[in-house]
Design a protein around this motif. Sequence first.
Motif, short mmCIF file in Angstrom:
data_model
loop_
_atom_site.label_atom_id
_atom_site.label_comp_id
_atom_site.label_asym_id
_atom_site.label_seq_id
_atom_site.Cartn_x
_atom_site.Cartn_y
_atom_site.Cartn_z
N HIS A 70 -5.93 -6.20 -11.23
CA HIS A 70 -7.24 -5.78 -10.59
C HIS A 70 -8.42 -6.72 -10.72
CE1 HIS A 70 -7.26 -4.17 -14.70
NE2 HIS A 70 -8.47 -4.43 -14.68
N SER B 116 0.97 -8.14 -10.41
CA SER B 116 -0.15 -7.23 -10.07
C SER B 116 -1.47 -7.53 -10.80
CB SER B 116 0.32 -5.83 -10.33
OG SER B 116 0.46 -5.56 -11.90
N LYS C 158 0.38 0.36 -8.08
CA LYS C 158 1.11 -0.84 -8.30
C LYS C 158 2.42 -0.91 -9.53
CE LYS C 158 -2.49 -2.78 -10.13
NZ LYS C 158 -3.68 -1.94 -9.89
N GLY D 141 -4.89 -3.86 -6.51
CA GLY D 141 -5.51 -2.59 -6.46
C GLY D 141 -6.04 -2.15 -7.53
N THR E 122 -11.30 -1.75 1.24
CA THR E 122 -10.91 -0.46 0.64
C THR E 122 -12.48 0.59 0.71
OG1 THR E 122 -11.80 -1.46 -1.26
CG2 THR E 122 -9.55 -1.51 -0.99
N THR F 145 -9.38 7.55 -3.34
CA THR F 145 -8.47 6.85 -4.33
C THR F 145 -7.97 7.98 -5.26
OG1 THR F 145 -10.66 6.93 -5.78
CG2 THR F 145 -10.01 4.89 -4.50
N ALA G 290 -3.52 2.83 -8.20
CA ALA G 290 -3.33 2.66 -6.94
C ALA G 290 -1.93 2.92 -6.69
CB ALA G 290 -3.98 1.25 -6.24
N ILE H 91 -2.93 -5.61 -0.74
CA ILE H 91 -3.67 -4.75 -1.19
C ILE H 91 -3.46 -3.55 -1.04
CG2 ILE H 91 -6.26 -3.97 -1.12
CD1 ILE H 91 -7.09 -6.95 0.28
N ILE H 92 -3.29 -2.67 -2.22
CA ILE H 92 -2.83 -1.32 -2.11
C ILE H 92 -4.11 -0.34 -2.78
CG2 ILE H 92 -1.84 -1.65 -4.54
CD1 ILE H 92 0.64 0.34 -3.63
N GLU H 93 -4.09 0.71 -1.85
CA GLU H 93 -5.04 1.75 -2.39
C GLU H 93 -4.46 3.18 -2.30
OE1 GLU H 93 -9.23 3.00 -3.22
OE2 GLU H 93 -8.12 1.26 -3.53
#
Length: 322
Positions: free
Chosen positions: A197, A195, A47, A41, A317, A322, A45, A211-213
């Motif tokens: 990006h 984690s 994480k 992410g 995403t 965000t 986000a 996937i984290i957003e």
Amino acid sequence: MEVIPELIIQTQDLWKTFGDFQAVRGVSLSVPAGSIYGFVGPNGAGKTTTMRILTTLTRPSKGEAWVAGHSVLEDRRAVRRAIGYMPDEFGVYEDLRVWEYLDFFAACYDIPENDRKRLVGDLLELVDLAHRREDMVDKLSKGMKQRLSLARTLAHDPQVLILDEPASGLDPRARVEIRELLGELANMGKTIFFSSHILADVEDICSHIGIIEAGQIIMEGSIDELKQELMETREIIVSARDHEAAESIKTLAMSVRDVVQAEVITPKSGRFRVRIDFTGDDEGVIALHRSLIDSGIPVLGFSEAERDLENMFMRVTKGLVT
């Protein structure tokens, strides 16, 4: 929620708020034992907050999590014994020699002094720092410090490694070295939850991703399953000798079942290519290839483009806050 033995990390509806800010919003994760799980992410986000909950450093505002079958709320000591945690900052231990740094953390886990010398030697060999054992920590490059920090997480032989941005800020060579080391640790039976990006790092070594957003899990599963689910078409690239051949390939392709679109890519230099969007299975790809051969059109190359994780990430995403 039932704790599933095959899952070494489980979370159920995790929330974490700081005043009016919701850093984590209903995160539920399932990490299979023995997997390399990439937690992906953008910055901010959620994480790091999620990882701090898993390592018992932060209590969730709501929800529950288990690591190696132990609750992060009710059995924090057992969770800490089961994990090796590497934060995104190295920490200030610059007045120690490399071997002293590892010896200190081994002592924190009550490893007997007589066992620590062998352990420190083994860990330094594993992370390729044996030749720097007498150096002061502050003399190491950032890549070496990252490897040393990773060695420290292994001092008590944990089941799970939880690593926050282990490749962040490293040069390309150091990133490759960290990826290779994580693969080696996975082969030793460790579950790795890290984690990032940097999508290339994740795609190269991970078996599973989440996937984290904006504090929410957007997608989760094995990389192969997610690529299959999210990429609506397969992309076939056919190289042609000249523009006339490329146009003939396009015309033929558009007559084939499951071809959605065919487009001639005009080169600035090099060969003409035809990009074919295809929704069929492997047998359909074989049939398409056979049709081109049987047609007598001069074809110089035929290949399927890899499903790219970066494109997949942008797809899921896109348009999210965000």
